[in-house]
Design an enzyme around this catalytic site. Structure first.
Site, PDB file in Angstrom:
ATOM      1  N   LYS A  22       0.814  -1.217   0.000  1.00 43.71           N
ATOM      2  CA  LYS A  22       0.000   0.000   0.000  1.00 43.71           C
ATOM      3  C   LYS A  22       0.848   1.268   0.000  1.00 43.71           C
ATOM      4  CE  LYS A  22      -2.480   0.509   3.644  1.00 43.71           C
ATOM      5  NZ  LYS A  22      -1.808   1.672   4.293  1.00 43.71           N
ATOM      6  N   ARG A  26     -10.497   2.438   9.539  1.00 45.01           N
ATOM      7  CA  ARG A  26     -10.183   1.037   9.813  1.00 45.01           C
ATOM      8  C   ARG A  26     -11.309   0.307  10.533  1.00 45.01           C
ATOM      9  NH1 ARG A  26      -3.809   0.870  11.658  1.00 45.01           N
ATOM     10  NH2 ARG A  26      -2.949   1.844   9.795  1.00 45.01           N
ATOM     11  N   ARG A  44      11.090 -10.033   5.860  1.00 44.61           N
ATOM     12  CA  ARG A  44      11.451  -8.624   5.976  1.00 44.61           C
ATOM     13  C   ARG A  44      12.498  -8.408   7.065  1.00 44.61           C
ATOM     14  NH1 ARG A  44       6.245  -5.014   6.316  1.00 44.61           N
ATOM     15  NH2 ARG A  44       6.061  -6.076   8.332  1.00 44.61           N
ATOM     16  N   ARG A  81      11.793  -7.591  13.109  1.00 47.73           N
ATOM     17  CA  ARG A  81      10.829  -7.120  14.100  1.00 47.73           C
ATOM     18  C   ARG A  81      10.237  -8.311  14.852  1.00 47.73           C
ATOM     19  NH1 ARG A  81       6.586  -2.852  11.636  1.00 47.73           N
ATOM     20  NH2 ARG A  81       5.299  -4.300  12.840  1.00 47.73           N
ATOM     21  N   ARG A 101      -2.438 -10.655  12.895  1.00 46.09           N
ATOM     22  CA  ARG A 101      -2.661  -9.297  12.378  1.00 46.09           C
ATOM     23  C   ARG A 101      -3.552  -9.317  11.144  1.00 46.09           C
ATOM     24  NH1 ARG A 101       3.463  -7.987  11.876  1.00 46.09           N
ATOM     25  NH2 ARG A 101       2.803  -6.256  10.529  1.00 46.09           N
TER      26      ARG A 101
END
Length: 277
Positions: free
Chosen positions: A71, A147, A182, A211, A222
């Site tokens: 996004k 959201r 990532r 992370r 998530r």
């Protein structure tokens, strides 16, 4: 923002396998092939796109996508071509806190206690940004917001409604692969991916970190929350939602978005030959 003119059209964005066997086509009506990603208009269609005939009204866009859907990249490409004002609620929140504005101070009180900032505070920040002259003049791109159903309802109550709601649709296994691979360079802040964007040198590779919430288990949690939130938001914007196949390369994804926005612009102002609002 009244949506006065209704256009009956649908756009197909093919997958790589479909594009080898079928030409690009535009289908109209409810008998379009079910495998296509479509834009329908009219009250009996599953996804109606009602657009205003006012040619002088700025283009307003909302975009939603799961974590690692690309996004952020697409927002950069959209604003670069169409000149829309990019608005992200998180950025607004950080800016208000940094400047110690009254609304920022209110938000900070909640954050310091480890609490979520209430919807009414965030909606007020978004509302004020949407009312600024640059947003009104050039149009806006609202990034990842609203959201929740309550946030969407609040924006509607202030008459902030987009002309189009872009939904980046990415398969879960692709999203998990993108997130789990990532890595962050703590020295430069650059983001790498072990498969898609590996570090340039072994020295950089040695210092990369992951992370804590970029594990497969955390990512799936998530994603579950994201999908629940999106489903509720889509109940408000289902008539103007366009699903974008986000499994493709960034250029192929933007080509779909570009086609949708260009089509919308020409529907709102058929006499214009320009590709920008």
């Amino acid at each position: 923002m009244g949506l006065t003119a209704v256009v009956n059209t649908s756009i197909w964005f093919p997958s790589p396998s479909e594009s080898r066997h079928r030409p690009n086509r535009i289908f109209c009506g409810s008998n379009s092939p079910s495998s296509l990603v479509r834009i329908f208009c009219g009250s009996n269609s599953p996804s109606s796109l009602s657009v205003s005939s006012k040619s002088n009204e700025a283009l307003n866009v909302m975009i939603s996508g799961a974590p690692a859907s690309g996004k952020g990249t697409q927002c950069q490409l959209i604003t670069a071509k169409y000149g829309l004002v990019h608005i992200a609620a998180g950025d607004l929140l950080r800016a208000e806190i940094a400047t110690a504005s009254p609304i920022g101070n209110r938000a900070k009180q909640y954050m310091e206690k480890g609490l979520l900032v209430p919807d009414e505070i965030v909606v007020e920040m978004v509302k004020e940004r949407l009312l600024k002259p640059d947003s009104q003049q050039h149009g806006w791109l609202l990034d990842g917001y609203p959201r929740s159903l309550s946030q969407a309802t609040a924006l509607n109550s202030f008459s902030f409604r987009p002309h189009i709601f872009l939904l980046l649709d990415v398969s879960e296994h692709v999203l998990v692969d993108r997130v789990v691979g990532r890595r962050l360079d703590p020295l430069t802040g650059n983001i790498y991916h072990l498969k898609y964007s590996p570090p340039e040198t072994q020295e950089i590779a040695a210092r990369l970190t992951q992370r804590f919430d970029d594990s497969e288990e955390k990512v799936k949690l998530r994603l579950k929350t994201h999908h629940q939130n999106v489903d509720s938001v889509l109940s408000i914007y289902k008539d103007i939602t366009v699903k974008i196949n986000g499994n493709l390369s960034k250029d192929q994804v933007f080509a779909q978005i570009d086609t949708a926005l260009t089509t919308l612009i020409h529907q709102r102002n058929p006499a214009s030959g320009s590709l920008t609002p």
